[in-house]
Scaffold this motif. Structure first.
Motif, PDB file in Angstrom:
ATOM      1  N   GLN A   4     -12.953 -13.080 -39.211  1.00 35.09           N
ATOM      2  CA  GLN A   4     -13.463 -11.817 -38.644  1.00 35.09           C
ATOM      3  C   GLN A   4     -13.276 -10.602 -39.559  1.00 35.09           C
ATOM      4  O   GLN A   4     -14.216  -9.841 -39.741  1.00 35.09           O
ATOM      5  CB  GLN A   4     -12.788 -11.553 -37.288  1.00 35.09           C
ATOM      6  CG  GLN A   4     -13.393 -12.339 -36.147  1.00 35.09           C
ATOM      7  CD  GLN A   4     -14.870 -12.056 -35.952  1.00 35.09           C
ATOM      8  OE1 GLN A   4     -15.718 -12.903 -36.199  1.00 35.09           O
ATOM      9  NE2 GLN A   4     -15.180 -10.841 -35.546  1.00 35.09           N
ATOM     10  N   PRO A   5     -12.070 -10.393 -40.149  1.00 34.65           N
ATOM     11  CA  PRO A   5     -11.919  -9.207 -41.005  1.00 34.65           C
ATOM     12  C   PRO A   5     -12.919  -9.183 -42.159  1.00 34.65           C
ATOM     13  O   PRO A   5     -13.434  -8.140 -42.519  1.00 34.65           O
ATOM     14  CB  PRO A   5     -10.473  -9.322 -41.513  1.00 34.65           C
ATOM     15  CG  PRO A   5      -9.773 -10.080 -40.443  1.00 34.65           C
ATOM     16  CD  PRO A   5     -10.790 -11.088 -39.963  1.00 34.65           C
ATOM     17  N   ARG A   7     -15.954 -10.545 -42.188  1.00 36.03           N
ATOM     18  CA  ARG A   7     -17.246 -10.147 -41.621  1.00 36.03           C
ATOM     19  C   ARG A   7     -17.276  -8.646 -41.371  1.00 36.03           C
ATOM     20  O   ARG A   7     -18.286  -7.982 -41.540  1.00 36.03           O
ATOM     21  CB  ARG A   7     -17.493 -10.889 -40.301  1.00 36.03           C
ATOM     22  CG  ARG A   7     -17.971 -12.312 -40.496  1.00 36.03           C
ATOM     23  CD  ARG A   7     -18.167 -13.004 -39.168  1.00 36.03           C
ATOM     24  NE  ARG A   7     -19.078 -12.298 -38.272  1.00 36.03           N
ATOM     25  CZ  ARG A   7     -19.284 -12.643 -37.014  1.00 36.03           C
ATOM     26  NH1 ARG A   7     -18.640 -13.683 -36.511  1.00 36.03           N
ATOM     27  NH2 ARG A   7     -20.120 -11.968 -36.260  1.00 36.03           N
ATOM     28  N   CYS A   8     -16.109  -8.168 -40.924  1.00 36.05           N
ATOM     29  CA  CYS A   8     -16.006  -6.741 -40.619  1.00 36.05           C
ATOM     30  C   CYS A   8     -16.240  -5.901 -41.868  1.00 36.05           C
ATOM     31  O   CYS A   8     -16.995  -4.936 -41.861  1.00 36.05           O
ATOM     32  CB  CYS A   8     -14.614  -6.470 -40.046  1.00 36.05           C
ATOM     33  SG  CYS A   8     -14.358  -4.776 -39.593  1.00 36.05           S
ATOM     34  N   LEU A  11     -19.836  -6.008 -42.803  1.00 31.54           N
ATOM     35  CA  LEU A  11     -20.636  -5.135 -41.948  1.00 31.54           C
ATOM     36  C   LEU A  11     -20.477  -3.687 -42.381  1.00 31.54           C
ATOM     37  O   LEU A  11     -21.444  -2.942 -42.475  1.00 31.54           O
ATOM     38  CB  LEU A  11     -20.199  -5.312 -40.484  1.00 31.54           C
ATOM     39  CG  LEU A  11     -20.891  -4.385 -39.463  1.00 31.54           C
ATOM     40  CD1 LEU A  11     -22.401  -4.609 -39.481  1.00 31.54           C
ATOM     41  CD2 LEU A  11     -20.333  -4.612 -38.068  1.00 31.54           C
ATOM     42  N   SER A  12     -19.250  -3.320 -42.683  1.00 34.71           N
ATOM     43  CA  SER A  12     -19.001  -1.940 -43.119  1.00 34.71           C
ATOM     44  C   SER A  12     -19.792  -1.629 -44.380  1.00 34.71           C
ATOM     45  O   SER A  12     -20.435  -0.587 -44.498  1.00 34.71           O
ATOM     46  CB  SER A  12     -17.508  -1.736 -43.406  1.00 34.71           C
ATOM     47  OG  SER A  12     -16.757  -1.998 -42.243  1.00 34.71           O
ATOM     48  N   LEU A  15     -23.406  -1.201 -43.635  1.00 36.28           N
ATOM     49  CA  LEU A  15     -23.665   0.105 -43.030  1.00 36.28           C
ATOM     50  C   LEU A  15     -23.710   1.200 -44.086  1.00 36.28           C
ATOM     51  O   LEU A  15     -24.552   2.074 -44.078  1.00 36.28           O
ATOM     52  CB  LEU A  15     -22.547   0.445 -42.031  1.00 36.28           C
ATOM     53  CG  LEU A  15     -22.627  -0.225 -40.663  1.00 36.28           C
ATOM     54  CD1 LEU A  15     -21.330   0.002 -39.903  1.00 36.28           C
ATOM     55  CD2 LEU A  15     -23.815   0.335 -39.884  1.00 36.28           C
ATOM     56  N   ILE A  16     -22.775   1.116 -45.015  1.00 35.48           N
ATOM     57  CA  ILE A  16     -22.648   2.187 -46.005  1.00 35.48           C
ATOM     58  C   ILE A  16     -23.781   2.157 -47.028  1.00 35.48           C
ATOM     59  O   ILE A  16     -24.309   3.185 -47.413  1.00 35.48           O
ATOM     60  CB  ILE A  16     -21.263   2.090 -46.707  1.00 35.48           C
ATOM     61  CG1 ILE A  16     -20.164   2.421 -45.704  1.00 35.48           C
ATOM     62  CG2 ILE A  16     -21.197   3.025 -47.911  1.00 35.48           C
ATOM     63  CD1 ILE A  16     -18.772   2.062 -46.161  1.00 35.48           C
TER      64      ILE A  16
END
Lengths: 263, 263
Positions: A4-5, A7-8, A11-12, A15-16
């Motif tokens: 999960q981290p 993937r997190c 994702l960040s 987004l950026i």
């Protein structure tokens, strides 16, 4: 829990960076005519940007549509615009000799109607590009091209603004006053021997009388052709590249565009 | 598995907004003296920013250190600077009457050494603030304050740059030429009756002779005090707020600061 981290973070990052795809600068040479005169213009845009965007016309120095004008056209594409370098002389009419440049320049400027018409023809080509938002256009020009974008404004052309870089700053005539809709920014070298103080005053007074929206940015100690790194190669004392004035005037142009394209 | 995505979004938001804490604009009035003259200056800075930052001196209009000068001081704090509004007249010497303003202005400007000294005293106060990076300072001024920041530059003060907004554009004297180290930006209303064309020419010629790094940004059709929304309240035809010139000159100042504070 260990996946999960990651993937997190991904994702960040997505987004950026999602709005910052790598630029894909495209160029295209087009042939067109003004009456019997064969002209050859030069488009540039960024293919990594989607959809329509403002269009900017670029008008070359008195040397003709050379590598310098093409470089500025690509730089505008890098800023996110569709840019079109108009050909004011004719296909392959490019020189490094002042006498030849002067002759070609005089040929087009001696009849103001023809001069304005050829610039407006370039504007039409720009607006016909499928990626141009035709409600948001501007024109920039260097030296002779600076005078040309002013003539474009004086002709009543439908552009939001024009920017002259070390242009000869022709004054508007009284008959032209009511035509001027475009906002005007002129970047000027205060020590430019081609555009002396009396000419700047005549230019300013005419735009004041016209009630135009105009700004003049003067650079102390700066001569003609201050934006062109190749100025020294022409062997004329009047032409001197100035890195500060180049950077500052390019920044001023970007602010000007941000304003005129904001609606 | 349902909690992780939420944590992920929160982490993303933290990453994105971590550099954008809400501004906490602080202000502080300080009393100080120039000889026997009691002065009262005004600091502003943003407490949400950590560490030292560039400092900007603000010099008031001929009306004295009033709400307008304080507003600009807070606006500079919002841009991330420590700003200090120097008092050029004396504690509580604020007026709306031109005769009184003119008298106070003449009292300080009639002796250029005293004029420069009082401005430099303000600069010292600014540099003494614990949050100011003393290697990065500038001064801005309005009307009389524009002339004052030019005198600061002419005095050889250690500032990176000065910005005059609708200043009276005093020319530098030959004796001052070699003092000028600061970069100069002057934002000028071309229709300012207080600063006619001859004065602009004398100013430009002196800075050209001095070999200074100077720029003049002239706005067509714009009168005196174009940055001050309260201009009309003074009842003088020469003072007219101009929203375009206000916004454009403030933007030009920010670009100028970005350049001079970049090292």
């Amino acid at each position: 829990m260990t996946i999960q981290p990651l993937r997190c973070v991904l994702l960040s990052l997505t987004l950026i960076f999602s709005g910052q795809a790598i630029a894909e600068i495209q160029t295209q040479v087009i042939n067109y005519k003004d009456g019997d005169n064969q002209l050859q213009g030069y488009f540039s845009w960024d293919d990594s940007i989607e959809g329509k965007r403002p269009g900017v016309l670029v008008v070359h120095e008195w040397w003709g549509l050379n590598d310098y004008a093409r470089k500025r056209t690509r730089m505008l594409a890098e800023l996110g615009y569709v840019a079109f370098a108009v050909d004011m002389y004719g296909k392959d009419q490019v020189t490094k000799h002042p006498e030849q440049a002067s002759a070609w320049m005089s040929k087009i400027t001696e009849n103001v109607d023809n001069w304005q018409q050829r610039a407006n023809l370039g504007l039409q080509k720009l607006k016909a590009h499928k990626l141009v938002d035709t409600d948001k256009t501007a024109a920039i020009g260097y030296c002779f091209g600076g005078a040309t974008v002013l003539q474009l404004a004086y002709s009543g052309a439908d552009v939001d603004g024009v920017v002259s870089f070390h242009g000869s700053l022709p004054a508007a005539t009284e008959a032209q006053y009511s035509n001027i809709n475009a906002k005007i920014l002129a970047a000027h070298g205060n020590a430019d021997p081609f555009t002396p103080a009396e000419q700047v005053t005549a230019f300013s007074n005419s735009l004041e009388a016209a009630g135009a929206d105009w700004q003049l940015l003067s650079f102390g100690g700066v001569k003609h052709s201050f934006t062109n790194e190749g100025s020294a190669s022409y062997g004329l004392d009047a032409l001197v590249y100035d890195a500060d004035a180049d950077r500052r005037s390019w920044q001023a142009m970007q602010n000007f565009f941000a304003e005129i394209f904001s609606d």
